[in-house]
Scaffold this active site. Sequence first.
Site, PDB file in Angstrom:
ATOM      1  CD1 TRP A  42     -65.482  -7.719 -14.279  1.00  0.00           C
ATOM      2  CD2 TRP A  42     -64.797  -7.075 -16.102  1.00  0.00           C
ATOM      3  NE1 TRP A  42     -66.704  -7.815 -15.107  1.00  0.00           N
ATOM      4  CE2 TRP A  42     -66.088  -7.234 -16.344  1.00  0.00           C
ATOM      5  CE3 TRP A  42     -64.089  -6.658 -17.421  1.00  0.00           C
ATOM      6  CZ2 TRP A  42     -66.717  -7.128 -17.481  1.00  0.00           C
ATOM      7  CZ3 TRP A  42     -64.749  -6.583 -18.637  1.00  0.00           C
ATOM      8  CH2 TRP A  42     -66.041  -6.757 -18.490  1.00  0.00           C
ATOM      9  CD1 TRP A  75     -72.047  -0.911 -10.399  1.00  0.00           C
ATOM     10  CD2 TRP A  75     -71.308   1.069 -11.467  1.00  0.00           C
ATOM     11  NE1 TRP A  75     -73.215   0.290 -10.515  1.00  0.00           N
ATOM     12  CE2 TRP A  75     -72.856   1.196 -10.940  1.00  0.00           C
ATOM     13  CE3 TRP A  75     -70.852   2.035 -12.016  1.00  0.00           C
ATOM     14  CZ2 TRP A  75     -73.381   2.533 -11.270  1.00  0.00           C
ATOM     15  CZ3 TRP A  75     -71.323   3.330 -12.407  1.00  0.00           C
ATOM     16  CH2 TRP A  75     -72.507   3.449 -11.805  1.00  0.00           C
ATOM     17  CD  GLU A  76     -71.100  -4.609  -9.666  1.00  0.00           C
ATOM     18  OE1 GLU A  76     -69.987  -4.769  -9.970  1.00  0.00           O
ATOM     19  OE2 GLU A  76     -72.186  -4.182 -10.232  1.00  0.00           O
ATOM     20  CB  THR A  84     -67.972   1.774 -25.207  1.00  0.00           C
ATOM     21  OG1 THR A  84     -67.697   1.119 -23.844  1.00  0.00           O
ATOM     22  CG2 THR A  84     -68.424   0.725 -26.310  1.00  0.00           C
ATOM     23  CB  VAL A 130     -57.893  -4.350 -13.316  1.00  0.00           C
ATOM     24  CG1 VAL A 130     -57.165  -4.116 -14.422  1.00  0.00           C
ATOM     25  CG2 VAL A 130     -56.912  -4.598 -11.868  1.00  0.00           C
ATOM     26  CG  LEU A 131     -62.406  -0.155 -14.150  1.00  0.00           C
ATOM     27  CD1 LEU A 131     -62.660   1.118 -13.118  1.00  0.00           C
ATOM     28  CD2 LEU A 131     -63.727  -0.309 -14.791  1.00  0.00           C
ATOM     29  CB  ILE A 132     -58.433  -2.569 -19.458  1.00  0.00           C
ATOM     30  CG1 ILE A 132     -57.569  -3.276 -18.426  1.00  0.00           C
ATOM     31  CG2 ILE A 132     -57.659  -2.428 -20.697  1.00  0.00           C
ATOM     32  CD1 ILE A 132     -57.206  -4.606 -18.567  1.00  0.00           C
ATOM     33  CG  HIS A 150     -68.949   0.248 -19.717  1.00  0.00           C
ATOM     34  ND1 HIS A 150     -68.605  -1.202 -19.645  1.00  0.00           N
ATOM     35  CD2 HIS A 150     -70.054   0.569 -18.817  1.00  0.00           C
ATOM     36  CE1 HIS A 150     -69.531  -1.823 -18.879  1.00  0.00           C
ATOM     37  NE2 HIS A 150     -70.317  -0.719 -18.293  1.00  0.00           N
ATOM     38  NE  ARG A 191     -49.767   2.823 -14.556  1.00  0.00           N
ATOM     39  CZ  ARG A 191     -48.712   2.759 -15.805  1.00  0.00           C
ATOM     40  NH1 ARG A 191     -48.782   1.384 -16.427  1.00  0.00           N
ATOM     41  NH2 ARG A 191     -48.276   3.837 -16.299  1.00  0.00           N
TER      42      ARG A 191
HETATM   43  O1  LIG Z   1     -63.988  -4.145 -12.815  1.00  0.00           O
HETATM   44  C1  LIG Z   1     -64.304  -4.011 -14.297  1.00  0.00           C
HETATM   45  N1  LIG Z   1     -65.678  -4.106 -14.496  1.00  0.00           N
HETATM   46  C2  LIG Z   1     -65.860  -3.823 -15.634  1.00  0.00           C
HETATM   47  N2  LIG Z   1     -67.217  -4.070 -15.886  1.00  0.00           N
HETATM   48  C3  LIG Z   1     -68.156  -4.738 -15.096  1.00  0.00           C
HETATM   49  C4  LIG Z   1     -68.877  -3.491 -14.263  1.00  0.00           C
HETATM   50  O2  LIG Z   1     -67.874  -3.078 -13.294  1.00  0.00           O
HETATM   51  C5  LIG Z   1     -70.083  -4.130 -13.375  1.00  0.00           C
HETATM   52  O3  LIG Z   1     -69.645  -5.141 -12.664  1.00  0.00           O
HETATM   53  C6  LIG Z   1     -71.111  -4.487 -14.385  1.00  0.00           C
HETATM   54  O4  LIG Z   1     -71.409  -3.623 -15.300  1.00  0.00           O
HETATM   55  C7  LIG Z   1     -72.371  -5.021 -13.452  1.00  0.00           C
HETATM   56  O5  LIG Z   1     -72.735  -4.059 -12.919  1.00  0.00           O
HETATM   57  C8  LIG Z   1     -64.957  -3.739 -16.777  1.00  0.00           C
HETATM   58  N3  LIG Z   1     -65.299  -3.550 -18.169  1.00  0.00           N
HETATM   59  O6  LIG Z   1     -66.550  -3.485 -18.563  1.00  0.00           O
HETATM   60  O7  LIG Z   1     -64.621  -3.255 -18.981  1.00  0.00           O
HETATM   61  C9  LIG Z   1     -63.659  -3.752 -16.382  1.00  0.00           C
HETATM   62  O8  LIG Z   1     -62.735  -3.674 -17.020  1.00  0.00           O
HETATM   63  N4  LIG Z   1     -63.302  -3.717 -14.946  1.00  0.00           N
END
Ligand SMILES: O=c1[nH]c(NC[C@H](O)[C@H](O)[C@H](O)CO)c([N+](=O)[O-])c(=O)[nH]1
Length: 202
Positions: A29, A64-65, A131, A125-127, A133, A172
């Site tokens: 991502w 998440w993984e 929501t 990288v999470l942005i 999430h 960053r």
């Molecule tokens: O690595 C990320 N995963 C994201 N979502 C996917 C998540 O990590 C899982 O891969 C997905 O939910 C399937 O399990 C993100 N957002 O949803 O925004 C994000 O910003 N970054």
Amino acid sequence: MASIKGPAPAPTSFPGADKLRIGIVHARWNEECITPLVQGCVETITKAGVKPENIVIESVPGSWELPHGVSRLISGSQVQASSNVSDLMGATSLLDDNSKPSTPVAGSSSKPSKAALDAVIGIGVLIKGSTMHFEYISESCCSGLMRVGLDTGVPVILGVLTALTEDQALERSGVGRGANKGHNHGLDWGSAAVEMRLVAAG
Ligand SMILES: O=c1[nH]c(NC[C@H](O)[C@H](O)[C@H](O)CO)c([N+](=O)[O-])c(=O)[nH]1
């Protein structure tokens, strides 16, 4: 007034680094940030003396993984080889490599070695979106990576940016949109991985 935030200078020499095997698992991502972060990580790992053929790079769908991907890499089962080091250094995107079948790291034997890893960096990288999430993935990913490190005894470096805006993430990753490109935190994560194996282990 100048900020006091930031890490102390990392050690500059890592005797024994040439014997280390380091893993990198990155999410797929926000690749505008992921690609420079992985490159920065590889740069400081190789500068510390780790051989390119001893750097294993794999990828997972998202942050998440990451805990599961890092845990499986440590336990010796491949997740998904996303690129080898020599291809990576000139890469502008890691995603193209994922269309290819698993490829061993540059310079390695015909199939990737399963020798034990000395440290692993999880990069994501999470942005923040509109929501909750972001909050749930950030917390689960970070605590999951901590647990994998403690459960396995293999140092797991937190390479996850939890940015409130795209500009925070880009800066960053060292690729900020403005005049100030920012600092590539991947550089710090690479030296932290080598240090945790050599210095902390004594
Ligand atoms: O690595 C990320 N995963 C994201 N979502 C996917 C998540 O990590 C899982 O891969 C997905 O939910 C399937 O399990 C993100 N957002 O949803 O925004 C994000 O910003 N970054």
